[in-house]
Design a protein around this motif. Structure first.
Motif, PDB file in Angstrom:
ATOM      1  N   GLU A   1      -7.543   4.372   9.186  1.00  0.00           N
ATOM      2  CA  GLU A   1      -8.066   3.029   9.370  1.00  0.00           C
ATOM      3  C   GLU A   1      -6.981   2.068   9.841  1.00  0.00           C
ATOM      4  O   GLU A   1      -7.261   1.100  10.566  1.00  0.00           O
ATOM      5  CB  GLU A   1      -8.680   2.521   8.061  1.00  0.00           C
ATOM      6  CG  GLU A   1      -9.972   3.233   7.675  1.00  0.00           C
ATOM      7  CD  GLU A   1     -10.402   2.896   6.257  1.00  0.00           C
ATOM      8  OE1 GLU A   1      -9.682   2.104   5.591  1.00  0.00           O
ATOM      9  OE2 GLU A   1     -11.426   3.430   5.813  1.00  0.00           O
TER      10      GLU A   1
ATOM     11  N   ARG B   1      -7.649   8.819   5.084  1.00  0.00           N
ATOM     12  CA  ARG B   1      -8.634   7.885   5.627  1.00  0.00           C
ATOM     13  C   ARG B   1      -8.032   6.491   5.787  1.00  0.00           C
ATOM     14  O   ARG B   1      -8.263   5.804   6.794  1.00  0.00           O
ATOM     15  CB  ARG B   1      -9.880   7.839   4.733  1.00  0.00           C
ATOM     16  CG  ARG B   1     -10.833   9.015   4.919  1.00  0.00           C
ATOM     17  CD  ARG B   1     -12.188   8.744   4.283  1.00  0.00           C
ATOM     18  NE  ARG B   1     -12.096   8.534   2.841  1.00  0.00           N
ATOM     19  CZ  ARG B   1     -12.117   9.516   1.948  1.00  0.00           C
ATOM     20  NH1 ARG B   1     -12.222  10.794   2.333  1.00  0.00           N
ATOM     21  NH2 ARG B   1     -12.053   9.243   0.654  1.00  0.00           N
ATOM     22  N   ALA B   2      -7.265   6.081   4.770  1.00  0.00           N
ATOM     23  CA  ALA B   2      -6.627   4.759   4.843  1.00  0.00           C
ATOM     24  C   ALA B   2      -5.600   4.718   5.981  1.00  0.00           C
ATOM     25  O   ALA B   2      -5.488   3.715   6.690  1.00  0.00           O
ATOM     26  CB  ALA B   2      -5.964   4.436   3.511  1.00  0.00           C
TER      27      ALA B   2
ATOM     28  N   TYR C   1       0.830  -1.200   0.000  1.00  0.00           N
ATOM     29  CA  TYR C   1       0.000   0.000   0.000  1.00  0.00           C
ATOM     30  C   TYR C   1       0.870   1.259   0.000  1.00  0.00           C
ATOM     31  O   TYR C   1       0.628   2.189  -0.769  1.00  0.00           O
ATOM     32  CB  TYR C   1      -0.922   0.008   1.231  1.00  0.00           C
ATOM     33  CG  TYR C   1      -1.672   1.306   1.364  1.00  0.00           C
ATOM     34  CD1 TYR C   1      -2.754   1.585   0.531  1.00  0.00           C
ATOM     35  CD2 TYR C   1      -1.276   2.270   2.273  1.00  0.00           C
ATOM     36  CE1 TYR C   1      -3.419   2.803   0.611  1.00  0.00           C
ATOM     37  CE2 TYR C   1      -1.925   3.485   2.365  1.00  0.00           C
ATOM     38  CZ  TYR C   1      -3.001   3.743   1.535  1.00  0.00           C
ATOM     39  OH  TYR C   1      -3.646   4.953   1.613  1.00  0.00           O
TER      40      TYR C   1
ATOM     41  N   ALA D   1      -9.289  14.950  -3.324  1.00  0.00           N
ATOM     42  CA  ALA D   1      -9.932  13.645  -3.165  1.00  0.00           C
ATOM     43  C   ALA D   1      -8.896  12.552  -2.907  1.00  0.00           C
ATOM     44  O   ALA D   1      -9.101  11.661  -2.067  1.00  0.00           O
ATOM     45  CB  ALA D   1     -10.753  13.311  -4.402  1.00  0.00           C
ATOM     46  N   THR D   2      -7.764  12.609  -3.622  1.00  0.00           N
ATOM     47  CA  THR D   2      -6.704  11.608  -3.422  1.00  0.00           C
ATOM     48  C   THR D   2      -6.127  11.708  -2.020  1.00  0.00           C
ATOM     49  O   THR D   2      -5.936  10.684  -1.334  1.00  0.00           O
ATOM     50  CB  THR D   2      -5.594  11.784  -4.470  1.00  0.00           C
ATOM     51  OG1 THR D   2      -6.134  11.549  -5.778  1.00  0.00           O
ATOM     52  CG2 THR D   2      -4.442  10.809  -4.221  1.00  0.00           C
TER      53      THR D   2
ATOM     54  N   GLY E   1      -7.625  12.867   0.546  1.00  0.00           N
ATOM     55  CA  GLY E   1      -8.666  12.389   1.445  1.00  0.00           C
ATOM     56  C   GLY E   1      -8.655  10.883   1.580  1.00  0.00           C
ATOM     57  O   GLY E   1      -8.798  10.339   2.683  1.00  0.00           O
ATOM     58  N   ARG E   2      -8.481  10.176   0.441  1.00  0.00           N
ATOM     59  CA  ARG E   2      -8.446   8.710   0.488  1.00  0.00           C
ATOM     60  C   ARG E   2      -7.218   8.226   1.264  1.00  0.00           C
ATOM     61  O   ARG E   2      -7.286   7.251   2.014  1.00  0.00           O
ATOM     62  CB  ARG E   2      -8.448   8.136  -0.929  1.00  0.00           C
ATOM     63  CG  ARG E   2      -9.781   8.242  -1.647  1.00  0.00           C
ATOM     64  CD  ARG E   2      -9.796   7.402  -2.895  1.00  0.00           C
ATOM     65  NE  ARG E   2      -8.860   7.891  -3.898  1.00  0.00           N
ATOM     66  CZ  ARG E   2      -9.155   8.813  -4.824  1.00  0.00           C
ATOM     67  NH1 ARG E   2     -10.375   9.349  -4.848  1.00  0.00           N
ATOM     68  NH2 ARG E   2      -8.263   9.187  -5.703  1.00  0.00           N
TER      69      ARG E   2
ATOM     70  N   ARG F   1       1.766   8.463  -1.389  1.00  0.00           N
ATOM     71  CA  ARG F   1       1.681   7.986  -0.006  1.00  0.00           C
ATOM     72  C   ARG F   1       3.009   8.106   0.741  1.00  0.00           C
ATOM     73  O   ARG F   1       3.017   8.533   1.910  1.00  0.00           O
ATOM     74  CB  ARG F   1       1.177   6.538   0.011  1.00  0.00           C
ATOM     75  CG  ARG F   1      -0.249   6.394  -0.500  1.00  0.00           C
ATOM     76  CD  ARG F   1      -0.603   4.950  -0.791  1.00  0.00           C
ATOM     77  NE  ARG F   1      -1.764   4.866  -1.669  1.00  0.00           N
ATOM     78  CZ  ARG F   1      -2.048   3.819  -2.438  1.00  0.00           C
ATOM     79  NH1 ARG F   1      -1.259   2.750  -2.424  1.00  0.00           N
ATOM     80  NH2 ARG F   1      -3.120   3.826  -3.213  1.00  0.00           N
TER      81      ARG F   1
END
Length: 274
Positions: free
Chosen positions: A54, A50-51, A10, A43-44, A46-47, A17
């Motif tokens: 999590e 969030r990941a 990931y 948006a990117t 944000g993803r 990232r």
């Protein structure tokens, strides 16, 4: 194990990232700052956050984001792994020609090394790096049979018009090519400077090495004697080996003293290497 590999994949499978986790490792950041640093869309980002959240790596702090203790651990571990892999990539073509056993080190001791590789698109990368070191170093040593015009120019500026002290062991071919070049006067000024000790070694130099301000440098050549890269590190074992190589050649070389330099350099070389 699969979960760990998923997390590695990931982080690695994105250009954004690793940047986000490095920035957050340095301190809390807003989404706008992360977006500006990565060039990614809101948006990117944000993803990504969030990941991270999590996975327990990140917490929201008002309008900013911060890493958790686990997130800081992951960031530090990934940074080390990424750095080691970057060095491994740079060393890949050089290592077959690096005498690790002779030096007495393993690849892991080169993890913090600065590696310069000559490439198809930048064949003079090593010369460029040496010129940079010449410009910024206060104390330098060099054992070499290759001293191209750009390096003569760089040393001349640093020694004659600067404050650098320089100790060199040169093969005769260095003198021959330098005296036939457009920088012959500059080369003679380097040799004659009271901040230099220049030696002539009449033989083959297997490993060109340098020391710049306590950092050991090894010029790496392939099996057809082409310089393909350079390794720099202040690792104690590596630096000791570089120093020993330099001093062993110096012990068998002839110092060009002031007495020698009263004669033309060409005549001195004929006498020393005759």
């Amino acid at each position: 194990m699969e979960g760990a590999l998923d997390d590695i994949r990931y982080l690695a499978d994105s250009q954004h990232r690793p940047v986000v986790i490095r920035m957050l490792a340095d301190g809390r950041c807003s989404r706008a700052a992360l977006r500006e640093a990565t060039g990614a869309s809101s948006a990117t980002i944000g993803r990504i956050v969030r990941a991270f959240e999590e996975r327990g790596w990140l917490v929201r702090d008002g309008s900013h984001y911060s890493l958790t203790p686990l997130g800081r651990f992951v960031a530090a571990s990934f940074s080390r792994f990424h750095g080691d892999m970057a060095v491994a990539h740079e060393l890949n073509e050089l290592l077959p020609y690096v005498p690790l056993d002779e030096i007495g080190i393993g690849v892991e001791q080169l993890a913090d090394a600065t590696v310069t590789r000559a490439t198809q698109y930048n064949p003079f990368a090593v010369v460029s790096r040496v010129r940079e070191l010449e410009r910024i170093s206060e104390e330098a040593r060099s054992l070499t049979d290759f001293f191209p015009d750009p390096c003569i120019e760089g040393r001349y500026k640093s020694i004659v018009h600067g404050t650098q002290t320089f100790e060199a062991v040169f093969a005769p071919v260095v003198f021959e090519s330098a005296l036939a070049s457009d920088f012959a006067d500059e080369f003679e000024a380097i040799v004659a400077s009271d901040r230099t000790d220049v030696y002539v070694y009449d033989g083959e130099i297997s490993h060109p090495v340098m020391v710049h301000d306590g950092v050991g440098c090894l010029v790496v050549r392939n099996d057809v004697d082409v310089s393909i890269g350079m390794i720099e590190t202040d690792d104690d074992v590596f630096l000791e080996w570089v120093t020993d190589v330099f001093e062993s050649y110096r012990a068998d070389a002839t110092l060009l003293t002031a007495e020698y330099l009263t004669a033309p350099l060409e005549d001195v070389l004929a006498q020393v290497c005759g």
